[in-house]
Design an enzyme around this catalytic site. Structure first.
Site, PDB file in Angstrom:
ATOM      1  N   LYS A   1       0.825  -1.200   0.000  1.00  0.00           N
ATOM      2  CA  LYS A   1       0.000   0.000   0.000  1.00  0.00           C
ATOM      3  C   LYS A   1       0.866   1.259   0.000  1.00  0.00           C
ATOM      4  O   LYS A   1       0.533   2.252  -0.670  1.00  0.00           O
ATOM      5  CB  LYS A   1      -0.938  -0.024   1.206  1.00  0.00           C
ATOM      6  CG  LYS A   1      -2.032  -1.082   1.064  1.00  0.00           C
ATOM      7  CD  LYS A   1      -2.723  -1.428   2.364  1.00  0.00           C
ATOM      8  CE  LYS A   1      -3.707  -2.577   2.172  1.00  0.00           C
ATOM      9  NZ  LYS A   1      -4.275  -3.068   3.427  1.00  0.00           N
TER      10      LYS A   1
ATOM     11  N   GLN B   1      -4.519  -1.657   9.656  1.00  0.00           N
ATOM     12  CA  GLN B   1      -4.306  -2.978   9.053  1.00  0.00           C
ATOM     13  C   GLN B   1      -4.835  -4.058  10.004  1.00  0.00           C
ATOM     14  O   GLN B   1      -4.518  -4.061  11.183  1.00  0.00           O
ATOM     15  CB  GLN B   1      -2.815  -3.197   8.788  1.00  0.00           C
ATOM     16  CG  GLN B   1      -2.500  -4.522   8.122  1.00  0.00           C
ATOM     17  CD  GLN B   1      -3.101  -4.641   6.733  1.00  0.00           C
ATOM     18  OE1 GLN B   1      -3.069  -3.710   5.945  1.00  0.00           O
ATOM     19  NE2 GLN B   1      -3.663  -5.804   6.432  1.00  0.00           N
TER      20      GLN B   1
ATOM     21  N   ASP C   1     -10.985   3.241   4.430  1.00  0.00           N
ATOM     22  CA  ASP C   1     -11.070   1.787   4.259  1.00  0.00           C
ATOM     23  C   ASP C   1     -12.505   1.299   4.444  1.00  0.00           C
ATOM     24  O   ASP C   1     -12.787   0.119   4.267  1.00  0.00           O
ATOM     25  CB  ASP C   1     -10.139   1.098   5.256  1.00  0.00           C
ATOM     26  CG  ASP C   1      -9.801  -0.331   4.849  1.00  0.00           C
ATOM     27  OD1 ASP C   1      -9.894  -0.646   3.650  1.00  0.00           O
ATOM     28  OD2 ASP C   1      -9.443  -1.134   5.734  1.00  0.00           O
TER      29      ASP C   1
END
Length: 282
Positions: free
Chosen positions: A55, A99, A122
């Site tokens: 990413k 994450q 996200d």
């Protein structure tokens, strides 16, 4: 029977990232500020470290600044929440990615909810799920959003089709079903308690495998001509679908890797640039 066509996510993802890079450059020129994505990693799980590095590399391609916060595996829920609240209050950060998984010591949902909705690029908070479900402006969960973009890329219209989602996680299974429902698909959710999973899958025009169990969906479970989206990733580059047998029956199928993954990251970067534009009033 002719083998399925591969739904390659690499090329469309590259195009999405390229478009995001143009938007980011224009934003930086108008405001003097580049979009910034903060990634937060708890512990040093090898797969998570690899995902975060990927990413960060894509951020550079998209003209997005990347700020990485690495926390020890012993981090508590309170400590993680405090860090996410700090990033949420930081005007120089426009998007936040936690994450996951975050480990057994942390209440993952409490951590997600510490992310300000306007920075939830996200799409993991209650607020994002609600706006997505009601079709209101907001951020979609990145993997489900990437899956819908991939269907569009290959001319698959979900309207009127029977879609079976295998998996019910809050950040993948549930939201992808809601997005398909919004496109007028008839959606069935399946999971570990589903009786006769194979029979349910055989009814599907579109199969989304998102359960995290290697090769759970076999070729004999696939309706001839179905579209198969494998959103699973297991050790050894193995998805949730037994690719070698499914490719003989499906009309379209995603590879693992190279299918859903690139689209997920592209969606994340696109939403980060959009978040920056909103926060900067541009």
């Amino acid at each position: 029977m002719t083998q399925a066509r591969l739904m390659d996510g690499t090329a469309p993802a590259r195009r999405i990232v390229g478009d995001a890079a143009k938007k980011a450059a224009g934003l930086a020129e108008r405001t003097g500020t580049a979009p910034c994505l903060a990634t937060v990693l708890v512990g040093a799980d090898p797969a998570s470290v690899t995902y975060v590095r990927m990413k960060q590399n894509r951020c550079r391609e998209a003209g997005v600044e990347s700020r990485h916060v690495a926390l020890p595996a012993a981090t508590t829920t309170a400590e993680l929440v405090a860090k996410l609240e700090e990033l949420s209050a930081d005007a120089s950060v426009h998007g936040i990615l936690l994450q996951h998984p975050v480990g057994d010591r942390v209440d993952e949902r409490a951590a997600f909810e510490a992310i300000a909705p306007e920075k939830d690029v996200d799409g993991v908070t209650f607020a994002s799920f609600a706006t997505m479900s009601f079709g209101l402006p907001g951020f979609v969960s990145c993997t489900p959003g990437g899956i819908l973009r991939l269907l569009d890329e290959y001319g698959v219209d979900p309207a009127g089709k029977r879609a079976v989602v295998v998996g019910r996680s809050a950040i993948l299974g549930k939201p992808v079903g809601m997005l398909l429902l919004a496109r007028d698909a008839t959606v069935t959710y399946c999971h570990s308690r589903t009786r006769d999973l194979s029979a349910a899958v055989r009814e599907a025009d579109i199969v989304v495998a998102a359960v995290g169990r290697p090769r759970l969906i076999r070729g004999q479970d696939i309706k001839p001509g179905a579209v198969v989206i494998d959103a699973g990733y297991n050790p050894g580059d193995v998805g949730d679908v037994d690719f070698d047998s499914a490719v003989e029956r499906a009309s379209l199928i995603t590879p693992v890797p190279g299918g859903v993954g690139p689209m997920t990251i592209a969606t994340l970067l696109e939403q980060t640039v959009d978040a920056a534009a909103r926060q900067l009033g541009a």
